[in-house]
Design a protein around this motif. Structure first.
Motif, PDB file in Angstrom:
ATOM      1  N   TYR A 198       0.845  -1.208   0.000  1.00 25.90           N
ATOM      2  CA  TYR A 198       0.000   0.000   0.000  1.00 25.90           C
ATOM      3  C   TYR A 198       0.879   1.257   0.000  1.00 25.90           C
ATOM      4  CZ  TYR A 198      -3.262   3.668   1.065  1.00 25.90           C
ATOM      5  OH  TYR A 198      -3.964   4.842   0.995  1.00 25.90           O
ATOM      6  N   CYS A 263      -9.205   2.830   3.273  1.00 25.67           N
ATOM      7  CA  CYS A 263      -7.788   3.202   3.231  1.00 25.67           C
ATOM      8  C   CYS A 263      -7.608   4.618   3.783  1.00 25.67           C
ATOM      9  CB  CYS A 263      -7.246   3.078   1.808  1.00 25.67           C
ATOM     10  SG  CYS A 263      -7.533   4.562   0.824  1.00 25.67           S
ATOM     11  N   ALA A 265      -6.855   7.228   2.379  1.00 24.42           N
ATOM     12  CA  ALA A 265      -7.396   8.244   1.471  1.00 24.42           C
ATOM     13  C   ALA A 265      -8.932   8.194   1.402  1.00 24.42           C
ATOM     14  CB  ALA A 265      -6.802   8.064   0.077  1.00 24.42           C
ATOM     15  N   HIS A 267     -10.901   5.468   0.571  1.00 23.53           N
ATOM     16  CA  HIS A 267     -11.514   4.522  -0.379  1.00 23.53           C
ATOM     17  C   HIS A 267     -11.839   3.194   0.308  1.00 23.53           C
ATOM     18  CE1 HIS A 267      -8.369   6.849  -2.805  1.00 23.53           C
ATOM     19  NE2 HIS A 267      -9.527   7.398  -3.093  1.00 23.53           N
ATOM     20  N   CYS A 282      -6.110  -1.359  -1.864  1.00 20.62           N
ATOM     21  CA  CYS A 282      -6.976  -0.311  -2.398  1.00 20.62           C
ATOM     22  C   CYS A 282      -6.743  -0.209  -3.905  1.00 20.62           C
ATOM     23  CB  CYS A 282      -6.679   1.027  -1.715  1.00 20.62           C
ATOM     24  SG  CYS A 282      -7.628   2.378  -2.468  1.00 20.62           S
ATOM     25  N   CYS A 285      -5.672   3.631  -4.784  1.00 21.00           N
ATOM     26  CA  CYS A 285      -4.350   4.127  -4.408  1.00 21.00           C
ATOM     27  C   CYS A 285      -3.226   3.279  -5.012  1.00 21.00           C
ATOM     28  CB  CYS A 285      -4.171   4.129  -2.893  1.00 21.00           C
ATOM     29  SG  CYS A 285      -5.246   5.271  -2.024  1.00 21.00           S
TER      30      CYS A 285
HETATM   31 ZN    ZN Z   1      -7.130   4.281  -1.370  1.00 16.76          ZN
END
Ligand code: ZN
Length: 287
Positions: A198, A263, A265, A267, A282, A285
């Protein structure tokens, strides 16, 4: 399953057994029953040989190689290595009585007790019994260690990693499964594979051979960074893992994708079984 940071922390906590002598060794009924049935339950050699090789030995020092923890034992005549793998749910405790083990499951599922010269004991507990203990003459006699990639923090480790990922053997595999191969990089399991991929913005499903060297270099740095972050936060405590003293780390509170729903961010996290393990990532990302 404990990964490299958790095993490293166990090693550091168990330093208290150094310079003590193993005066006696006891194995559980489950180990004896397993051996009688022809299964090498936890102790991966005949129990009498295991006891003969560890009893009356001084514990010189402890070390770690990948997810293996080892004790260097010595008497007047010889040096032996007691090497262990915690499997899914193994734990060591250094204490004065079994009653000091807080977690009930670890208290009842002890499998090997080393009685030490200061009256304390080194206990190996394992609920699911996937762990391993054995004695060897030296590390270079033990195949999993011989085949293992250099330690993650050594100079040659990154070069080794890049070559191993790009080898014809691995090019067609998913980067997730390649990361979890100890001949490629040491000590990465399901958790730190998910987290480092990630951070490096690489999809776990991507073919290893299709990732640029530049992105792989970034990934290697993320592995080092997530190991260091975990070490500084006491490791991850999930399900069965406990540190040798029964304490728990708090790295799990810092996971970005592993066992997460969203996540960092914002998502939704995707989960999929890759290389037999549940994988968290994700799709926005990571690419
Ligand atoms: Zn993400």
């Amino acid at each position: 399953m404990p990964e490299l940071p958790e095993v490293e922390l166990v090693k550091r906590e168990l330093k208290t057994v150094e310079n003590l002598t193993i005066e006696d060794v006891k194995v559980s009924d489950k180990v004896v029953e397993g051996h009688n049935a022809g299964k090498l339950t936890i102790v991966k050699e005949p129990v009498d040989i295991f006891i003969e090789n560890t009893k009356n030995m001084d514990i010189l020092s402890l070390g770690r190689r990948g997810k293996y923890l080892y004790f260097i034992l010595q008497n007047d005549h010889q040096v032996k290595y007691l090497i262990g793998h915690l499997g899914m749910s193994g734990a060591f405790f250094h204490l004065n009585s079994l009653d000091e083990i807080v977690e009930h499951n670890f208290k009842v599922h002890w499998h090997v007790i080393f009685y030490l010269s200061d009256g304390s004991m080194l206990v190996y507990s394992d609920i699911r019994r996937f762990g391993e203990l054995r004695t060897i003459g030296k590390l270079s006699e033990f195949l999993p260690v011989v085949r293992m990639a250099p330690e993650y923090d050594t100079e040659e480790a990154k070069e080794h990693f890049l070559n191993a990922v790009k080898s014809p053997n691995n090019a067609a595999k998913t980067i997730k499964s390649v990361l979890m191969d100890s001949t490629v990089v040491t000590g990465v399991g399901n958790i730190y594979a998910a987290e480092s991929l990630y951070s490096a913005k690489i999809l776990p499903t991507r073919k290893a051979g299709n990732i640029s060297v530049k992105r792989l270099e970034g990934l290697y740095q993320e592995i080092v960074d997530v190991f260091e972050l975990s070490l500084s936060h006491g490791g991850s405590t999930i399900s069965d893992y406990r540190s040798s003293t029964g304490g728990s780390g708090e790295m799990q509170n810092r996971f970005q994708v592993y066992q997460c729903k969203i996540c960092p961010a914002g998502h939704d996290i995707t989960t999929k079984v890759i290389a037999g393990r549940n994988t968290f990532y994700c799709t926005k990302c990571q690419r």
